[in-house]
Design an enzyme around this catalytic site. Structure first.
Site, PDB file in Angstrom:
ATOM      1  N   ILE A 142      76.612   7.140  35.047  1.00 26.05           N
ATOM      2  CA  ILE A 142      76.625   6.954  36.492  1.00 26.05           C
ATOM      3  C   ILE A 142      75.198   6.703  36.975  1.00 26.05           C
ATOM      4  CG2 ILE A 142      78.709   8.324  36.818  1.00 26.05           C
ATOM      5  CD1 ILE A 142      76.964  10.634  37.758  1.00 26.05           C
ATOM      6  N   THR A 175      71.571   3.770  35.098  1.00 24.51           N
ATOM      7  CA  THR A 175      72.491   4.878  34.853  1.00 24.51           C
ATOM      8  C   THR A 175      71.874   5.964  33.973  1.00 24.51           C
ATOM      9  OG1 THR A 175      73.486   3.791  32.932  1.00 24.51           O
ATOM     10  CG2 THR A 175      74.477   3.323  35.076  1.00 24.51           C
ATOM     11  N   ASP A 176      72.523   7.116  33.999  1.00 30.05           N
ATOM     12  CA  ASP A 176      72.087   8.238  33.166  1.00 30.05           C
ATOM     13  C   ASP A 176      73.020   8.377  31.964  1.00 30.05           C
ATOM     14  OD1 ASP A 176      74.407   9.412  34.142  1.00 30.05           O
ATOM     15  OD2 ASP A 176      73.368  10.788  35.490  1.00 30.05           O
ATOM     16  N   LEU A 177      72.906   9.471  31.225  1.00 17.63           N
ATOM     17  CA  LEU A 177      73.731   9.678  30.040  1.00 17.63           C
ATOM     18  C   LEU A 177      75.227   9.730  30.347  1.00 17.63           C
ATOM     19  CD1 LEU A 177      71.770  12.249  27.863  1.00 17.63           C
ATOM     20  CD2 LEU A 177      72.435   9.937  27.240  1.00 17.63           C
TER      21      LEU A 177
END
Length: 131
Positions: A19, A14-16
């Site tokens: 997601i 996931t990213d920040l």
């Protein structure tokens, strides 16, 4: 010739925003294609060792429809779209339950040890319907 691979989204995917990072979908569908190949009886490492042949992605058309999130259980669905003596085209989806999150059409070719296109291995060609 439909293949299903189940995988879970890990924190590292996931990213920040929490997601799945967009490029990770390409990793997911690569895993799906690799397992699909394995299920057709193709041992890619043995093929490379014996003949120097490897598979390469020539083209990807992708659509990101909905986000996946940490801990989601996903299914990568791989379906043969067409096959010729020199290439394979597969349609792939990443699903969460009944929801389609990502779709791609991927064209795969076979290369020799010098990176030149060659015909698909006979074992694979025999396993796939002509298209």
């Amino acid at each position: 010739m439909s293949h299903h691979l189940t995988l879970r989204v890990y924190y590292e995917d996931t990213d920040l925003a929490g997601i799945v990072y967009y490029a990770n979908y390409l990793k997911y569908i690569e895993r799906g294609r690799s397992e699909w190949m394995r299920d057709t009886g193709i041992d890619q490492m043995a093929m490379k060792a014996a003949s120097g042949r490897v598979f390469a992605v020539r083209r990807v058309e992708a659509d990101y429809l909905r986000p996946a999130q940490f801990d989601d259980l996903l299914t990568v669905v791989t379906d043969l779209a067409s096959a010729t003596a020199a290439r394979i085209v597969v349609d792939q989806q990443v699903r969460r339950g009944d929801q389609v999150l990502f779709t791609a059409r991927v064209t795969i070719v076979c290369l020799d040890g010098q990176g030149r296109p060659v015909r698909l291995p006979q074992a694979l060609s025999r396993a796939l319907p002509e298209g």
